[in-house]
Enzyme design. Sequence first.
Site, PDB file in Angstrom:
ATOM      1  N   HIS A  78       0.838  -1.200   0.000  1.00 17.69           N
ATOM      2  CA  HIS A  78       0.000   0.000   0.000  1.00 17.69           C
ATOM      3  C   HIS A  78       0.868   1.243   0.000  1.00 17.69           C
ATOM      4  O   HIS A  78       1.945   1.268   0.588  1.00 17.69           O
ATOM      5  CB  HIS A  78      -0.951   0.013   1.200  1.00 17.69           C
ATOM      6  CG  HIS A  78      -0.273  -0.209   2.521  1.00 17.69           C
ATOM      7  ND1 HIS A  78       0.120  -1.460   2.944  1.00 17.69           N
ATOM      8  CD2 HIS A  78       0.093   0.655   3.479  1.00 17.69           C
ATOM      9  CE1 HIS A  78       0.695  -1.354   4.138  1.00 17.69           C
ATOM     10  NE2 HIS A  78       0.707  -0.078   4.471  1.00 17.69           N
ATOM     11  N   HIS A 104       0.803   5.219   1.004  1.00 19.73           N
ATOM     12  CA  HIS A 104       0.096   6.232   1.794  1.00 19.73           C
ATOM     13  C   HIS A 104       0.159   7.572   1.063  1.00 19.73           C
ATOM     14  O   HIS A 104       1.211   7.956   0.557  1.00 19.73           O
ATOM     15  CB  HIS A 104       0.794   6.441   3.146  1.00 19.73           C
ATOM     16  CG  HIS A 104       0.777   5.274   4.063  1.00 19.73           C
ATOM     17  ND1 HIS A 104      -0.100   5.162   5.120  1.00 19.73           N
ATOM     18  CD2 HIS A 104       1.551   4.162   4.133  1.00 19.73           C
ATOM     19  CE1 HIS A 104       0.140   4.046   5.794  1.00 19.73           C
ATOM     20  NE2 HIS A 104       1.146   3.420   5.208  1.00 19.73           N
TER      21      HIS A 104
HETATM   22  P1  5GP Z   1       1.628   0.445   7.376  1.00 20.56           P
HETATM   23  O1  5GP Z   1       1.943   0.667   8.828  1.00 20.56           O
HETATM   24  O2  5GP Z   1       1.643  -1.014   7.012  1.00 20.56           O
HETATM   25  O3  5GP Z   1       2.468   1.288   6.442  1.00 20.56           O
HETATM   26  O4  5GP Z   1       0.162   1.010   7.167  1.00 20.56           O
HETATM   27  C1  5GP Z   1      -0.998   0.272   7.390  1.00 20.56           C
HETATM   28  C2  5GP Z   1      -2.130   1.284   7.415  1.00 20.56           C
HETATM   29  O5  5GP Z   1      -3.343   0.565   7.256  1.00 20.56           O
HETATM   30  C3  5GP Z   1      -2.234   2.047   8.740  1.00 20.56           C
HETATM   31  O6  5GP Z   1      -2.151   3.444   8.483  1.00 20.56           O
HETATM   32  C4  5GP Z   1      -3.594   1.629   9.293  1.00 20.56           C
HETATM   33  O7  5GP Z   1      -4.270   2.687   9.937  1.00 20.56           O
HETATM   34  C5  5GP Z   1      -4.329   1.167   8.049  1.00 20.56           C
HETATM   35  N1  5GP Z   1      -5.331   0.145   8.300  1.00 20.56           N
HETATM   36  C6  5GP Z   1      -5.162  -1.006   9.022  1.00 20.56           C
HETATM   37  N2  5GP Z   1      -6.295  -1.735   9.031  1.00 20.56           N
HETATM   38  C7  5GP Z   1      -7.200  -1.038   8.284  1.00 20.56           C
HETATM   39  C8  5GP Z   1      -8.559  -1.287   7.924  1.00 20.56           C
HETATM   40  O8  5GP Z   1      -9.177  -2.296   8.289  1.00 20.56           O
HETATM   41  N3  5GP Z   1      -9.172  -0.357   7.156  1.00 20.56           N
HETATM   42  C9  5GP Z   1      -8.526   0.767   6.718  1.00 20.56           C
HETATM   43  N4  5GP Z   1      -9.221   1.629   5.952  1.00 20.56           N
HETATM   44  N5  5GP Z   1      -7.240   1.034   7.032  1.00 20.56           N
HETATM   45  C10 5GP Z   1      -6.590   0.142   7.810  1.00 20.56           C
END
Ligand code: 5GP
Length: 137
Positions: free
Chosen positions: A99, A101
């Site tokens: 993903h 951001h």
């Molecule tokens: P990472 O830390 O892997 O870069 O980012 C994961 C992101 O996914 C976090 O910002 C977190 O808030 C978001 N996230 C985790 N679970 C969910 C979910 O069930 N729905 C949505 N919309 N975002 C999620």
Amino acid sequence: MENCIFCKIVAGEIPCYKIFENEKILAFLDINPAVPGHVLVIPKKHFTDIFEIDDQYLQELIVVAKRIAEKMKTNFDAGGVNLFQSNGENAEQTVFHFHLHLLPRKGNDRINFSELLVNAEKIDNMKLEEIKKILGE
Ligand code: 5GP
Ligand code: ZN
């Protein structure tokens, strides 16, 4: 992919606030936004990270991200936009489905990206040459 939250979002098993969708790409609001308008752009197919994602998906994804970033800049009262992306536990990735951001940024928000660079170590020229040899073409 079983037990992947983002695959469940793609499948419609978990709801999301959808921003964009086409055959390959989905964009939706982060459930725990760093700022209002924090968006995640994902490939609909499961790839764990940058090392796994198919180039074709990545190319489509970055163009979708660009369109959303443009919208953020012009319509969302954001002076700027940050794009960032984490790969692997050491990089603090928490959801293991690729993903990107997107953070719409105002001058007075509470995010401080430049903190990332504040503690940068001084590196001597020999080390820089060594790193260049490893990472360069
Ligand atoms: P990472 O830390 O892997 O870069 O980012 C994961 C992101 O996914 C976090 O910002 C977190 O808030 C978001 N996230 C985790 N679970 C969910 C979910 O069930 N729905 C949505 N919309 N975002 C999620
Ligand atoms: Zn997945």
